[in-house]
Design a protein around this motif. Structure first.
Motif, mmCIF file in Angstrom:
data_model
loop_
_atom_site.group_PDB
_atom_site.id
_atom_site.type_symbol
_atom_site.label_atom_id
_atom_site.label_comp_id
_atom_site.label_asym_id
_atom_site.label_seq_id
_atom_site.Cartn_x
_atom_site.Cartn_y
_atom_site.Cartn_z
ATOM 1 N N ALA A 139 -32.413 -15.262 0.527
ATOM 2 C CA ALA A 139 -31.966 -15.212 -0.869
ATOM 3 C C ALA A 139 -31.666 -16.630 -1.350
ATOM 4 N N ALA A 140 -32.728 -17.378 -1.656
ATOM 5 C CA ALA A 140 -32.573 -18.789 -2.028
ATOM 6 C C ALA A 140 -32.416 -18.999 -3.526
ATOM 7 N N ASP A 141 -32.367 -17.915 -4.296
ATOM 8 C CA ASP A 141 -31.989 -18.047 -5.707
ATOM 9 C C ASP A 141 -30.476 -17.933 -5.767
ATOM 10 N N THR A 142 -29.819 -19.001 -5.377
ATOM 11 C CA THR A 142 -28.358 -18.980 -5.303
ATOM 12 C C THR A 142 -27.699 -19.215 -6.653
ATOM 13 N N PHE A 143 -28.511 -19.503 -7.657
ATOM 14 C CA PHE A 143 -27.979 -19.734 -8.993
ATOM 15 C C PHE A 143 -27.494 -18.433 -9.637
ATOM 16 N N ARG A 144 -28.152 -17.318 -9.280
ATOM 17 C CA ARG A 144 -27.837 -16.036 -9.912
ATOM 18 C C ARG A 144 -27.313 -15.050 -8.869
ATOM 19 N N VAL A 162 -31.563 -9.538 5.367
ATOM 20 C CA VAL A 162 -31.446 -10.507 4.280
ATOM 21 C C VAL A 162 -30.431 -11.576 4.675
ATOM 22 N N ILE A 163 -30.857 -12.828 4.576
ATOM 23 C CA ILE A 163 -29.956 -13.954 4.802
ATOM 24 C C ILE A 163 -29.512 -14.477 3.439
ATOM 25 N N ALA A 164 -28.216 -14.500 3.180
ATOM 26 C CA ALA A 164 -27.697 -14.935 1.887
ATOM 27 C C ALA A 164 -26.363 -15.640 2.077
ATOM 28 N N ALA A 171 -29.444 -23.823 -1.559
ATOM 29 C CA ALA A 171 -30.576 -22.930 -1.298
ATOM 30 C C ALA A 171 -31.317 -23.311 -0.024
ATOM 31 N N ALA A 172 -31.450 -24.612 0.215
ATOM 32 C CA ALA A 172 -32.152 -25.066 1.419
ATOM 33 C C ALA A 172 -31.406 -24.635 2.679
ATOM 34 N N ALA A 173 -30.078 -24.582 2.611
ATOM 35 C CA ALA A 173 -29.281 -24.139 3.756
ATOM 36 C C ALA A 173 -29.531 -22.665 4.056
ATOM 37 N N VAL A 174 -29.711 -21.871 3.009
ATOM 38 C CA VAL A 174 -30.030 -20.455 3.178
ATOM 39 C C VAL A 174 -31.368 -20.310 3.909
ATOM 40 N N VAL A 175 -32.340 -21.105 3.480
ATOM 41 C CA VAL A 175 -33.660 -21.048 4.109
ATOM 42 C C VAL A 175 -33.576 -21.491 5.567
ATOM 43 N N PHE A 176 -32.804 -22.525 5.832
ATOM 44 C CA PHE A 176 -32.626 -22.994 7.215
ATOM 45 C C PHE A 176 -32.053 -21.873 8.077
ATOM 46 N N ASP A 177 -31.043 -21.181 7.579
ATOM 47 C CA ASP A 177 -30.428 -20.088 8.339
ATOM 48 C C ASP A 177 -31.441 -18.974 8.609
ATOM 49 N N ALA A 178 -32.274 -18.679 7.600
ATOM 50 C CA ALA A 178 -33.288 -17.633 7.761
ATOM 51 C C ALA A 178 -34.316 -18.028 8.822
#
Length: 314
Positions: A139-144, A162-164, A171-178
């Motif tokens: 969930a890399a749309d962290t703006f909403r 789901v990783i959020a 957002a890049a940190a979310v992707v890294f975790d995923a």
């Protein structure tokens, strides 16, 4: 394969029904005339084919009609269909479903808000899970906050992890975790739902660049697909979006959504002609299974009413 082909055909027939009184309906038994070419030009432009490609298609069709001494407009239909097929098929990987050679694949979905990225992410996750792949949604749309919640709902529906993080997170940190979550099990696919705030284009592109940089650091670059999700209803504005994203953040292909609600299939031709990037999938509804690989032959056959029924051996 037969069932998939037939399903695509059935849904494309809805598109045909809106086009057949336009482009397809022009190829009648009336004599070939300048009026025929003018009307064909009008319909192609109205269908978002674009001026440059429309002129090219018409020039080729005129030359064929003159060279072969074609008398009836209906006798031009097959040649015109082949022109369209050639335009699409000359693009490598047109309509090919995604696959990855390495143990870890990443799909970055980019596009403006409202284009259908989150739903497409869920559909792709469901598709890969049916192939037996481990899938994680990022969930890399962290703006909403709504986008994060929506992806979580889709994760529950499709049985996908789901990783959020909290809204406003990196957002890049979310992707890294995923990516780490998939690496921990050895192989799998990470599908990344990104933000789409074009009104803050610079910040958005910086965010996407950072996400891409993280992905490239963790994954073989050949196993990263960056797909622009386009709403088919946007027409030629979709081409503008594609050129904007591609200039700042190189794309590898497209997903065309809301394909069941529009007659503007000509955007497919514009994308193929201008950017030489493949349309991989089309969204044909709101259910998780309503995502099909784009099929050139069935699209063109439906568009020009070349067949009334699916062949028995399809």
């Amino acid at each position: 394969m037969k069932g998939l082909w037939k399903g695509f055909w059935d849904k494309v027939k809805d598109i045909r029904s809106r086009w057949e009184y336009g482009v397809a309906g022009l190829f009648s038994d009336d004599p070939v005339s300048e009026e025929f070419f003018e009307k064909l030009e009008e319909h192609l432009l109205a269908g978002d084919v674009g001026l440059e490609l429309t002129e090219s298609l018409l020039e080729d069709l005129r030359s064929f009609a003159k060279r072969e001494k074609v008398g009836k407009a209906s006798d031009l239909k097959q040649h015109f269909a082949q022109e369209i097929k050639d335009t699409l098929q000359r693009v490598p990987k047109m309509g090919e479903p995604l696959s990855f050679d390495g143990p870890l694949g990443v799909i970055l979905l980019v596009g403006v808000n409202g284009s259908g990225k989150t739903t497409t992410a869920a559909k792709l996750a469901a598709s890969f899970r049916k192939r037996g792949e481990t899938v994680v949604l990022a969930a890399a749309d962290t703006f909403r906050a709504a986008a994060i919640d929506q992806l979580r709902i889709w994760g529950e529906r499709t049985g996908t992890r789901v990783i959020a993080q909290s809204p406003g997170s990196d957002a890049a940190a979310v992707v890294f975790d995923a990516l780490q979550a998939v690496k921990s099990v050895g192989r799998g696919v990470v599908v990344v739902d990104t933000a789409g705030r074009l009104h803050t284009k610079h910040n958005l592109m910086e965010e996407l660049t950072k996400i891409h940089r993280v992905a490239r650091r963790e994954v073989d670059p050949s196993c990263i697909e960056t797909l622009l999700v386009l709403d088919a209803v946007t027409g030629q504005n979709g081409l503008v979006q594609a050129e904007t994203f591609h200039a700042a953040f190189p794309l590898t292909g497209f997903v065309l959504t809301k394909f069941d609600h529009t007659a503007r299939g000509g955007i497919l031709l514009s994308l193929a002609s201008r950017l030489a990037l493949p349309v991989r999938y089309v969204g044909l509804g709101e259910k998780e299974e309503d995502l099909d690989s784009f099929d050139v032959d069935s699209f063109v056959e439906g568009l020009l009413s070349l067949k009334q029924e699916v062949p028995s051996d399809a």
